[in-house]
Design a protein around this motif. Structure first.
Motif, PDB file in Angstrom:
ATOM      1  N   HIS A 282       1.024  -1.191   0.033  1.00 57.02           N
ATOM      2  CA  HIS A 282       0.012  -0.017   0.062  1.00 57.02           C
ATOM      3  C   HIS A 282       0.915   1.178   0.099  1.00 57.02           C
ATOM      4  O   HIS A 282       1.711   1.331   0.807  1.00 57.02           O
ATOM      5  CB  HIS A 282      -0.895  -0.211   1.001  1.00 57.02           C
ATOM      6  N   PRO A 283       0.613   2.239  -0.956  1.00 56.61           N
ATOM      7  CA  PRO A 283       1.542   3.342  -1.017  1.00 56.61           C
ATOM      8  C   PRO A 283       1.592   4.621   0.151  1.00 56.61           C
ATOM      9  O   PRO A 283       2.327   5.106   0.215  1.00 56.61           O
ATOM     10  CB  PRO A 283       1.086   3.826  -2.433  1.00 56.61           C
ATOM     11  N   GLU A 284       0.319   4.538   0.937  1.00 58.66           N
ATOM     12  CA  GLU A 284       0.155   5.560   1.849  1.00 58.66           C
ATOM     13  C   GLU A 284       0.807   5.144   3.082  1.00 58.66           C
ATOM     14  O   GLU A 284       0.495   5.240   4.511  1.00 58.66           O
ATOM     15  CB  GLU A 284      -1.377   5.817   2.138  1.00 58.66           C
ATOM     16  N   GLN A 285       2.430   4.921   2.958  1.00 57.78           N
ATOM     17  CA  GLN A 285       3.116   4.535   3.933  1.00 57.78           C
ATOM     18  C   GLN A 285       4.620   4.785   3.639  1.00 57.78           C
ATOM     19  O   GLN A 285       4.799   4.745   2.278  1.00 57.78           O
ATOM     20  CB  GLN A 285       3.053   2.967   4.529  1.00 57.78           C
ATOM     21  N   VAL A 286       5.424   4.751   4.310  1.00 56.58           N
ATOM     22  CA  VAL A 286       6.688   4.934   4.182  1.00 56.58           C
ATOM     23  C   VAL A 286       7.483   3.693   3.427  1.00 56.58           C
ATOM     24  O   VAL A 286       7.196   2.667   3.696  1.00 56.58           O
ATOM     25  CB  VAL A 286       7.691   5.121   5.427  1.00 56.58           C
ATOM     26  N   LEU A 287       8.302   4.210   2.265  1.00 62.01           N
ATOM     27  CA  LEU A 287       8.747   2.966   1.331  1.00 62.01           C
ATOM     28  C   LEU A 287       9.550   2.119   2.247  1.00 62.01           C
ATOM     29  O   LEU A 287      10.259   2.585   3.207  1.00 62.01           O
ATOM     30  CB  LEU A 287       9.578   3.591   0.271  1.00 62.01           C
ATOM     31  N   PRO A 288       9.271   0.692   1.951  1.00 59.37           N
ATOM     32  CA  PRO A 288      10.359  -0.128   2.323  1.00 59.37           C
ATOM     33  C   PRO A 288      11.821   0.073   2.056  1.00 59.37           C
ATOM     34  O   PRO A 288      11.940   0.648   0.874  1.00 59.37           O
ATOM     35  CB  PRO A 288      10.001  -1.671   2.221  1.00 59.37           C
ATOM     36  N   ASN A 289      12.738  -0.448   2.695  1.00 60.19           N
ATOM     37  CA  ASN A 289      14.076  -0.702   2.048  1.00 60.19           C
ATOM     38  C   ASN A 289      14.374  -1.494   1.088  1.00 60.19           C
ATOM     39  O   ASN A 289      13.545  -2.370   0.745  1.00 60.19           O
ATOM     40  CB  ASN A 289      15.317  -0.734   3.219  1.00 60.19           C
ATOM     41  N   ASP A 290      15.411  -1.656   0.429  1.00 60.27           N
ATOM     42  CA  ASP A 290      15.687  -2.486  -0.832  1.00 60.27           C
ATOM     43  C   ASP A 290      15.619  -3.853  -0.394  1.00 60.27           C
ATOM     44  O   ASP A 290      14.919  -4.769  -1.071  1.00 60.27           O
ATOM     45  CB  ASP A 290      16.947  -1.933  -1.519  1.00 60.27           C
ATOM     46  N   HIS A 291      15.971  -4.254   0.750  1.00 56.14           N
ATOM     47  CA  HIS A 291      15.859  -5.669   1.280  1.00 56.14           C
ATOM     48  C   HIS A 291      14.592  -6.121   1.342  1.00 56.14           C
ATOM     49  O   HIS A 291      14.350  -7.207   0.973  1.00 56.14           O
ATOM     50  CB  HIS A 291      16.704  -5.754   2.565  1.00 56.14           C
ATOM     51  N   ASP A 292      13.784  -5.187   1.849  1.00 57.54           N
ATOM     52  CA  ASP A 292      12.295  -5.562   2.140  1.00 57.54           C
ATOM     53  C   ASP A 292      11.653  -5.597   0.870  1.00 57.54           C
ATOM     54  O   ASP A 292      10.676  -6.710   0.625  1.00 57.54           O
ATOM     55  CB  ASP A 292      11.662  -4.610   3.030  1.00 57.54           C
ATOM     56  N   ILE A 293      11.979  -4.832  -0.047  1.00 59.99           N
ATOM     57  CA  ILE A 293      11.317  -4.946  -1.357  1.00 59.99           C
ATOM     58  C   ILE A 293      11.694  -6.269  -1.926  1.00 59.99           C
ATOM     59  O   ILE A 293      10.707  -6.615  -2.434  1.00 59.99           O
ATOM     60  CB  ILE A 293      11.495  -3.627  -2.256  1.00 59.99           C
ATOM     61  N   SER A 294      12.798  -6.455  -2.025  1.00 60.65           N
ATOM     62  CA  SER A 294      13.309  -7.626  -2.769  1.00 60.65           C
ATOM     63  C   SER A 294      12.732  -9.101  -1.957  1.00 60.65           C
ATOM     64  O   SER A 294      12.210  -9.857  -2.741  1.00 60.65           O
ATOM     65  CB  SER A 294      14.824  -7.835  -2.595  1.00 60.65           C
ATOM     66  N   ASP A 295      12.558  -8.984  -0.812  1.00 58.65           N
ATOM     67  CA  ASP A 295      11.751 -10.093  -0.030  1.00 58.65           C
ATOM     68  C   ASP A 295      10.254 -10.130  -0.425  1.00 58.65           C
ATOM     69  O   ASP A 295       9.936 -11.397  -0.746  1.00 58.65           O
ATOM     70  CB  ASP A 295      11.872  -9.924   1.487  1.00 58.65           C
ATOM     71  N   LEU A 296       9.798  -8.931  -0.466  1.00 59.07           N
ATOM     72  CA  LEU A 296       8.335  -8.984  -0.840  1.00 59.07           C
ATOM     73  C   LEU A 296       7.969  -9.570  -2.310  1.00 59.07           C
ATOM     74  O   LEU A 296       7.165 -10.432  -2.684  1.00 59.07           O
ATOM     75  CB  LEU A 296       7.769  -7.471  -0.828  1.00 59.07           C
ATOM     76  N   PHE A 297       8.839  -8.981  -3.284  1.00 53.50           N
ATOM     77  CA  PHE A 297       8.783  -9.391  -4.586  1.00 53.50           C
ATOM     78  C   PHE A 297       9.111 -10.878  -4.793  1.00 53.50           C
ATOM     79  O   PHE A 297       8.335 -11.700  -5.581  1.00 53.50           O
ATOM     80  CB  PHE A 297       9.742  -8.631  -5.754  1.00 53.50           C
ATOM     81  N   SER A 298      10.159 -11.379  -4.106  1.00 51.98           N
ATOM     82  CA  SER A 298      10.507 -12.651  -4.300  1.00 51.98           C
ATOM     83  C   SER A 298       9.253 -13.836  -3.532  1.00 51.98           C
ATOM     84  O   SER A 298       8.970 -14.682  -4.131  1.00 51.98           O
ATOM     85  CB  SER A 298      11.567 -13.044  -3.301  1.00 51.98           C
ATOM     86  N   TRP A 299       8.748 -13.092  -2.517  1.00 53.82           N
ATOM     87  CA  TRP A 299       7.646 -14.112  -1.922  1.00 53.82           C
ATOM     88  C   TRP A 299       6.407 -13.997  -2.916  1.00 53.82           C
ATOM     89  O   TRP A 299       5.612 -15.218  -3.107  1.00 53.82           O
ATOM     90  CB  TRP A 299       7.047 -13.466  -0.530  1.00 53.82           C
ATOM     91  N   ILE A 300       6.182 -12.956  -3.524  1.00 51.57           N
ATOM     92  CA  ILE A 300       5.096 -12.777  -4.349  1.00 51.57           C
ATOM     93  C   ILE A 300       4.971 -13.638  -5.541  1.00 51.57           C
ATOM     94  O   ILE A 300       4.032 -14.500  -5.985  1.00 51.57           O
ATOM     95  CB  ILE A 300       4.738 -11.339  -4.854  1.00 51.57           C
ATOM     96  N   LYS A 301       6.477 -13.947  -6.075  1.00 52.65           N
ATOM     97  CA  LYS A 301       6.602 -14.799  -7.172  1.00 52.65           C
ATOM     98  C   LYS A 301       6.496 -16.030  -6.894  1.00 52.65           C
ATOM     99  O   LYS A 301       5.793 -16.941  -7.687  1.00 52.65           O
ATOM    100  CB  LYS A 301       8.240 -14.418  -7.792  1.00 52.65           C
ATOM    101  N   ILE A 302       6.998 -16.624  -5.521  1.00 54.22           N
ATOM    102  CA  ILE A 302       6.664 -18.045  -5.108  1.00 54.22           C
ATOM    103  C   ILE A 302       5.185 -18.291  -5.208  1.00 54.22           C
ATOM    104  O   ILE A 302       4.881 -19.331  -5.405  1.00 54.22           O
ATOM    105  CB  ILE A 302       7.350 -18.116  -3.808  1.00 54.22           C
ATOM    106  N   HIS A 303       4.226 -17.283  -4.643  1.00 54.55           N
ATOM    107  CA  HIS A 303       2.921 -17.497  -4.301  1.00 54.55           C
ATOM    108  C   HIS A 303       2.238 -16.946  -5.494  1.00 54.55           C
ATOM    109  O   HIS A 303       0.671 -16.863  -5.195  1.00 54.55           O
ATOM    110  CB  HIS A 303       2.361 -16.873  -3.104  1.00 54.55           C
TER     111      HIS A 303
END
Length: 255
Positions: free
Chosen positions: A62-83
């Motif tokens: 959700h964009p109405e919050q502070v952006l995550p760091n690069d590591h957290d973004i990478s984890d999120l995208f990796s998880w989404i791709k798995i699921h």
């Protein structure tokens, strides 16, 4: 029994007890698209979908919050791709309208992150659920057109005639919340938007005013909002309900 689909709700923000109450002895058949706000939200929504087969999860940030760091973004995208196989869509993603001072520029990083989600939706052949209102909608349309995205859902859309016309010409969907019952701005927008590109949502647990004031947001509120739509479109409630159901079922590929 009537069929309803809540096209946009944050089920992860409800407690387990609240969800049990929500789904207990519903007077209609219900499906829901539950959107996610971050990785933990994605995980809870996936867990809820495994408990309740009529829950369809969307994964995003959700964009109405502070952006995550690069590591957290990478984890999120990796998880989404798995699921990917378990998700109905990418979402909720978009641009921070309420987070920034009115009239100010979009902070760095948000447009770039949104574009990565758009590319992921394209690659995985999934619909995308967007938080993009007023002037931000035109920026988002630029990105969607750049990547030839066809299945885009602008939830609780608000915007001027030019923005709405662009969404219509691109075949994008919008959804309305219970505030259609009392908000003139939303009534005017929905009245002019093609019926075959509309969906109903609650955006729960967001709370509403008017006849819903001080009431916990529940999918049953859609009956009231769909009644308002039917009046605006000058069609029967049954016709409006069926069309919204068919629109949402087709868009999200809901069984």
């Amino acid at each position: 029994m009537d069929n309803y689909i809540d096209a946009h709700i944050h089920l992860d923000k409800y407690s387990d007890i609240d969800l049990e109450k929500m789904f207990h002895k519903l007077p209609f058949k219900l499906s829901l698209v539950t959107v996610s706000s971050d990785l933990n939200s994605c995980k809870r929504n996936l867990a809820l979908a495994e408990i309740y087969p009529f829950v369809k999860p969307a994964f995003g940030f959700h964009p109405e919050q502070v952006l995550p760091n690069d590591h957290d973004i990478s984890d999120l995208f990796s998880w989404i791709k798995i699921h990917t196989e378990q998700m109905a869509a990418i979402g909720e993603v978009g641009l921070p309208y309420y987070l920034r001072p009115k009239g100010s520029k979009i902070p760095g990083g948000y447009i770039e992150l949104l574009e990565e989600f758009i590319k992921l939706a394209k690659k995985q052949d999934k619909p995308i659920v967007l938080h993009a209102i007023y002037d931000d909608a035109q920026i988002v349309c630029n990105l969607l057109e750049k990547h030839s995205i066809k299945k885009a859902h602008f939830h609780w859309f608000k915007g001027d005639t030019a923005a709405a016309s662009r969404l219509i010409s691109n075949g994008y969907y919008i959804s309305f919340t219970p505030d259609i019952v009392y908000e003139k701005e939303i009534q005017g927008l929905v009245r002019d938007y093609p019926l075959d590109k509309l969906m109903a949502e609650t955006d729960g647990p967001w709370e509403f005013e008017g006849p819903f004031k001080n009431k916990p947001t529940h999918p049953s509120m859609m009956a009231h909002s769909i009644s308002a739509l039917a009046e605006l479109k000058q069609i029967s409630f049954t016709s409006a309900l069926k069309k919204l159901y068919d629109n949402t079922k087709s868009f999200y590929n809901i069984d």
